[in-house]
Design an enzyme around this catalytic site. Structure first.
Site, mmCIF file in Angstrom:
data_model
loop_
_atom_site.group_PDB
_atom_site.id
_atom_site.type_symbol
_atom_site.label_atom_id
_atom_site.label_comp_id
_atom_site.label_asym_id
_atom_site.label_seq_id
_atom_site.Cartn_x
_atom_site.Cartn_y
_atom_site.Cartn_z
ATOM 1 N N GLU A 1 75.548 39.988 33.523
ATOM 2 C CA GLU A 1 76.543 39.582 34.697
ATOM 3 C C GLU A 1 75.633 38.834 35.840
ATOM 4 O O GLU A 1 76.106 38.144 36.803
ATOM 5 C CB GLU A 1 76.564 40.875 35.482
ATOM 6 C CG GLU A 1 78.056 40.716 36.472
ATOM 7 C CD GLU A 1 78.543 42.023 36.663
ATOM 8 O OE1 GLU A 1 79.743 41.807 37.535
ATOM 9 O OE2 GLU A 1 77.922 42.906 36.441
ATOM 10 N N HIS B 1 68.078 50.408 9.789
ATOM 11 C CA HIS B 1 69.125 50.415 8.502
ATOM 12 C C HIS B 1 70.091 49.742 8.993
ATOM 13 O O HIS B 1 71.282 49.719 8.201
ATOM 14 C CB HIS B 1 69.327 52.060 8.179
ATOM 15 C CG HIS B 1 67.965 52.800 8.064
ATOM 16 N ND1 HIS B 1 67.380 52.680 7.021
ATOM 17 C CD2 HIS B 1 67.207 53.342 9.008
ATOM 18 C CE1 HIS B 1 66.224 53.652 6.804
ATOM 19 N NE2 HIS B 1 66.300 54.081 8.183
ATOM 20 N N LYS C 1 89.427 38.988 37.058
ATOM 21 C CA LYS C 1 90.116 39.931 37.907
ATOM 22 C C LYS C 1 91.415 39.190 38.455
ATOM 23 O O LYS C 1 92.516 39.717 38.345
ATOM 24 C CB LYS C 1 89.205 40.601 38.904
ATOM 25 C CG LYS C 1 88.332 41.310 38.920
ATOM 26 C CD LYS C 1 87.650 42.016 40.105
ATOM 27 C CE LYS C 1 86.329 42.967 39.746
ATOM 28 N NZ LYS C 1 85.618 43.274 40.932
#
Length: 527
Positions: free
Chosen positions: A323, A352, A454
């Site tokens: 950000e 793994h 937004k």
């Protein structure tokens, strides 16, 4: 000196250690030459000056016309005014005292019961910071139990309410929103508040707000007489709010040492103000990022903490780094598309999993290993089968296997994980992010992409309401019918809205085939 990843001289020359912090930083397994480092040292003269201006109170978030002051939170004496410093100290004292009163039972619920749990409602840094605190530092059976709602996923909300169903009356509801207008925490808050009221449970006297003075949330909490309101300053951004009330309240409620957390962050801040490049860990760390990515973020950052308690740290850094550094424009208005992608989990689990690709696949990353030297005080481990030694061996083995294929890495080593060292570790990355942003001439403290998201989401929510109202009025509508009434450019969003609203819902009659959006005709049949 060359860029050899396995050069002992290079390792010795660039290994950083501070005996007050008990933290090591090793950037020797990043490809760089002494000439490249010298060029960066010259650039850092301006970087250090810019950071000094920021700490002195320069307007750094131009879009919002505000200062950036999270550094003041851990050293109020450097804040630009005595008033700000006094407010910071008062906030710290208030949180510390409140935490003691809750844990001692001096503050109880209306039924005179001691609080047992916290349901934390916050998104972004307002959720990740507290989660990092509790996951990293909370000890078994110490302090209150924490649950988090950091999304508006209906299953998440219903599951948390079900988990806490027998304990809601002894649960503190903490709502974090600086402006009080962020939709996700507001929606979750309203749902939980309504649930409490519908089940004759207390909300107001169990609710706590962390917000700006005068915000929508502040006014709501004040008018409804919530249990407590803690201040979240205008000059604190979400991704750097962990040393504000957002991070300190969780520390207080799990009975951990706020002062030590602040002291660790403050000491790292102080250490990274040193203008000596090779003795400044944030300068070294940000330079390693810069050099391995050619200053344009060509490599992803893979964060591998070799301790389960730090598993959330990679998510925390994902927000902090991406950000802050993911920017389209530089400060001169030129398109640069900067950024560093961050992912990770924990070692040795990842050995793994995707470490296979890191060693043998595409070379588009660098690793940050984080190791700890301590182990629990217990006699349950056999000296010949000590898991700490195995974990260390796995880390060193992975690091060596990567460097044998010329895959680059950074290693950070902490003596132990506690409030002090976590505060220092967080501050190190905060400072490195600031330094890197200065190196590439971008603003680390605005977030136009987030704001654009937004705004777009708000538009969709508005269309949801319009479509719902239209169908409530009766009649059959195709997608083309609806878009002709609203906007012909929103056919795809209207399809998504109708699918979410109507698919599998007996209140709607759907004609046509969902695989052919143009064939759909929808009518509401039950109100």
């Amino acid at each position: 000196m060359n860029g050899d990843l396995n050069s002992w001289d290079k390792f010795c020359n660039y290994l950083w250690f501070d005996k007050k912090l008990n933290i090591w930083l090793d950037i020797s397994k990043i490809n760089f030459t002494s000439k490249e480092i010298k060029n960066l040292e010259d650039k850092f003269k301006d970087v250090f000056s810019s950071i000094k201006e920021l700490e002195n109170g320069a307007i750094s978030n131009i879009d919002e016309n505000r200062q950036v002051g999270h550094y003041w939170l851990r050293n109020p004496s450097i804040s630009p005014s005595s008033k700000i410093g006094e407010e910071i100290r008062a906030d710290i004292n208030s949180i510390s005292e409140f935490g003691k009163q809750i844990l001692n039972g001096d503050i109880k619920n209306k039924n005179n019961q001691q609080y047992t749990d916290v349901l934390w409602i916050g998104i972004g840094g307002s959720g990740l910071g507290p989660l990092l605190i509790t996951e990293s530092l909370q000890k078994c059976s110490k302090g209150l139990n924490f649950s988090y709602i950091d999304n508006v996923d209906p299953f998440l909300i219903s599951e948390k309410l079900e988990e806490l169903s027998e304990k809601l009356s002894t649960t503190l509801f903490v709502v974090v929103s600086k402006s009080g207008g962020t939709p996700e925490p507001r929606i979750a808050m309203e749902i939980i508040k309504s649930h409490c009221e519908n089940n004759s449970l207390e909300w107001n006297s169990n609710a706590i707000a962390i917000t700006m003075k005068g915000s929508k949330l502040f006014k709501k909490a004040t008018s409804e007489n919530w249990l407590k309101i803690f201040n979240l300053q205008d000059w604190v951004g979400g991704r750097t709010s962990i040393t504000s009330s957002v991070g300190l309240l969780p520390l207080a409620l799990i009975n951990e040492n706020i002062s030590e957390f602040i002291r660790g962050a403050s000491l790292m801040d102080e250490t990274t103000r040193i203008r000596d490049f090779k003795n400044n860990p944030a300068a070294l760390l940000s330079s390693a990022w810069y050099l391995t990515g050619d200053g344009i973020g060509k490599r992803d950052m893979v964060v591998l903490p070799y301790r389960d308690r730090l598993q959330v740290f990679s998510k925390y850094l994902q927000q902090l780094v991406m950000e802050s550094l993911g920017k389209k424009f530089n400060r001169n208005g030129q398109v640069v598309n900067q950024g560093i992608s961050v992912f990770g989990n924990k070692g040795s689990t990842d050995q793994h999993a995707y470490v296979q690709q890191l060693r043998d696949g595409i070379d588009n990353f660098f690793c940050i290993f984080i190791e700890l030297l301590d182990s629990p005080s217990t006699n349950i481990f056999d000296e010949k089968e000590n898991p700490k030694e195995y974990l260390s061996g796995f880390l060193q083995g992975t690091r060596s296997a990567l460097s044998s294929e010329n895959r680059q890495s950074i290693t950070i080593t902490l003596e132990k994980l506690n409030c002090f060292s976590l505060g220092a570790l967080i501050a190190l990355f905060e400072r490195a992010v600031s330094f890197y942003a200065e190196l590439v001439n971008i603003n680390a403290y605005d977030q136009p992409g987030v704001e654009a998201g937004k705004k777009a989401a708000a538009n969709i929510i508005e269309y949801q309401q319009k479509v719902s109202h239209l169908l409530d009025e009766g009649g059959e509508y195709s997608i083309n019918d609806i878009t002709s009434l609203f906007d012909n450019s929103v056919s795809e969003p209207i399809f998504f809205i109708l699918r979410e609203m109507c698919f599998g819902n007996d209140n709607y009659l759907v004609k046509g085939d969902w695989s052919n959006p143009n064939s759909l005709v929808i009518q509401k049949i039950n109100s």
